[in-house]
Design a protein around this motif. Structure first.
Motif, PDB file in Angstrom:
ATOM      1  N   ALA A  11      39.261  43.790  41.370  1.00 54.18           N
ATOM      2  CA  ALA A  11      39.681  43.555  39.982  1.00 54.18           C
ATOM      3  C   ALA A  11      40.338  42.190  39.815  1.00 54.18           C
ATOM      4  N   LEU A  12      40.991  41.703  40.863  1.00 53.55           N
ATOM      5  CA  LEU A  12      41.644  40.391  40.816  1.00 53.55           C
ATOM      6  C   LEU A  12      40.685  39.245  41.125  1.00 53.55           C
ATOM      7  N   GLY A  13      39.448  39.580  41.451  1.00 56.44           N
ATOM      8  CA  GLY A  13      38.468  38.543  41.760  1.00 56.44           C
ATOM      9  C   GLY A  13      38.576  37.990  43.171  1.00 56.44           C
ATOM     10  N   ILE A  14      39.193  38.762  44.066  1.00 56.95           N
ATOM     11  CA  ILE A  14      39.319  38.341  45.459  1.00 56.95           C
ATOM     12  C   ILE A  14      38.110  38.865  46.221  1.00 56.95           C
ATOM     13  N   HIS A  15      37.454  37.987  46.935  1.00 55.67           N
ATOM     14  CA  HIS A  15      36.261  38.354  47.702  1.00 55.67           C
ATOM     15  C   HIS A  15      36.683  38.935  49.049  1.00 55.67           C
TER      16      HIS A  15
ATOM     17  N   LYS B 277      48.683  48.621  36.300  1.00 55.00           N
ATOM     18  CA  LYS B 277      47.651  47.862  35.601  1.00 55.00           C
ATOM     19  C   LYS B 277      46.239  48.346  35.945  1.00 55.00           C
ATOM     20  N   TYR B 278      45.995  48.603  37.224  1.00 53.74           N
ATOM     21  CA  TYR B 278      44.636  48.954  37.653  1.00 53.74           C
ATOM     22  C   TYR B 278      44.440  50.444  37.893  1.00 53.74           C
ATOM     23  N   LYS B 279      45.513  51.227  37.698  1.00 51.26           N
ATOM     24  CA  LYS B 279      45.462  52.683  37.797  1.00 51.26           C
ATOM     25  C   LYS B 279      44.918  53.171  39.142  1.00 51.26           C
ATOM     26  N   THR B 280      45.284  52.453  40.188  1.00 52.43           N
ATOM     27  CA  THR B 280      44.906  52.824  41.552  1.00 52.43           C
ATOM     28  C   THR B 280      45.838  52.111  42.518  1.00 52.43           C
ATOM     29  N   ASN B 281      45.976  52.681  43.704  1.00 54.62           N
ATOM     30  CA  ASN B 281      46.691  51.968  44.754  1.00 54.62           C
ATOM     31  C   ASN B 281      45.724  51.565  45.869  1.00 54.62           C
TER      32      ASN B 281
ATOM     33  N   ALA C 139      54.064  47.910  42.185  1.00 59.42           N
ATOM     34  CA  ALA C 139      54.049  48.906  41.106  1.00 59.42           C
ATOM     35  C   ALA C 139      53.289  48.390  39.893  1.00 59.42           C
ATOM     36  N   HIS C 140      53.450  47.104  39.587  1.00 56.27           N
ATOM     37  CA  HIS C 140      52.730  46.501  38.460  1.00 56.27           C
ATOM     38  C   HIS C 140      51.213  46.588  38.678  1.00 56.27           C
ATOM     39  N   LEU C 141      50.770  46.282  39.889  1.00 57.08           N
ATOM     40  CA  LEU C 141      49.331  46.362  40.187  1.00 57.08           C
ATOM     41  C   LEU C 141      48.813  47.791  40.037  1.00 57.08           C
TER      42      LEU C 141
END
Length: 137
Positions: free
Chosen positions: A23-27, A11-15, A6-8
């Motif tokens: 957005a988290l920098g994960i490739h 924060k990022y306004k998407t699921n 829910a926090h994600l």
């Protein structure tokens, strides 16, 4: 797990797991992982990677991305493979948690409609049929 997902979403306004991972920098990479491995998550030199089997359907790629994102959020420092299960044995605790996280993330903001079965809700929200039993986790 619910609060983490829910926090994600807040924060990022998407699921969308792909947008959140970016957005988290994960490739995110797509590779031929054979017939039994759907995806994997690993960290190398402080860079995080989600590898998704390129042979999967879009529905499965989305789920696997969310699942591996669950490993990133819930199991820091542990590299885990998401292996296709062909037995009557449940996957380990970490795999169950990542599956539950993926379902929580992918169904965020969606409500089961009155009279709608769990299977119909899962189908409507893009959860692969093989993962329906995790709704009871």
């Amino acid at each position: 797990m619910e609060e983490n997902a829910a926090h994600l979403v807040r924060k990022y306004k998407t699921n969308c797991p792909f947008e959140i991972a970016e957005a988290l920098g994960i490739h995110i990479r797509y590779m031929d992982l054979g017939k039994s491995t759907k995806g994997l998550y690993y960290k190398k030199l402080r860079r995080r990677f989600i590898i998704i089997n390129e042979g999967l359907s879009d529905q499965w790629q989305r789920f696997v991305c969310a699942h591996e994102l669950g490993h990133d959020r819930l199991h820091k420092g542990i590299n885990r493979f998401f292996l296709e299960e062909h037995s009557y044995f449940w996957p380990g605790k970490l795999e169950r948690q990542a599956n539950y996280f993926a379902i929580t993330l992918l169904t965020a903001g969606q409500e089961q409609r009155i009279g709608e079965t769990t299977e119909a809700f899962a189908k409507r929200t893009g959860i692969p049929p093989e993962m329906y039993y995790f709704f009871d986790y």
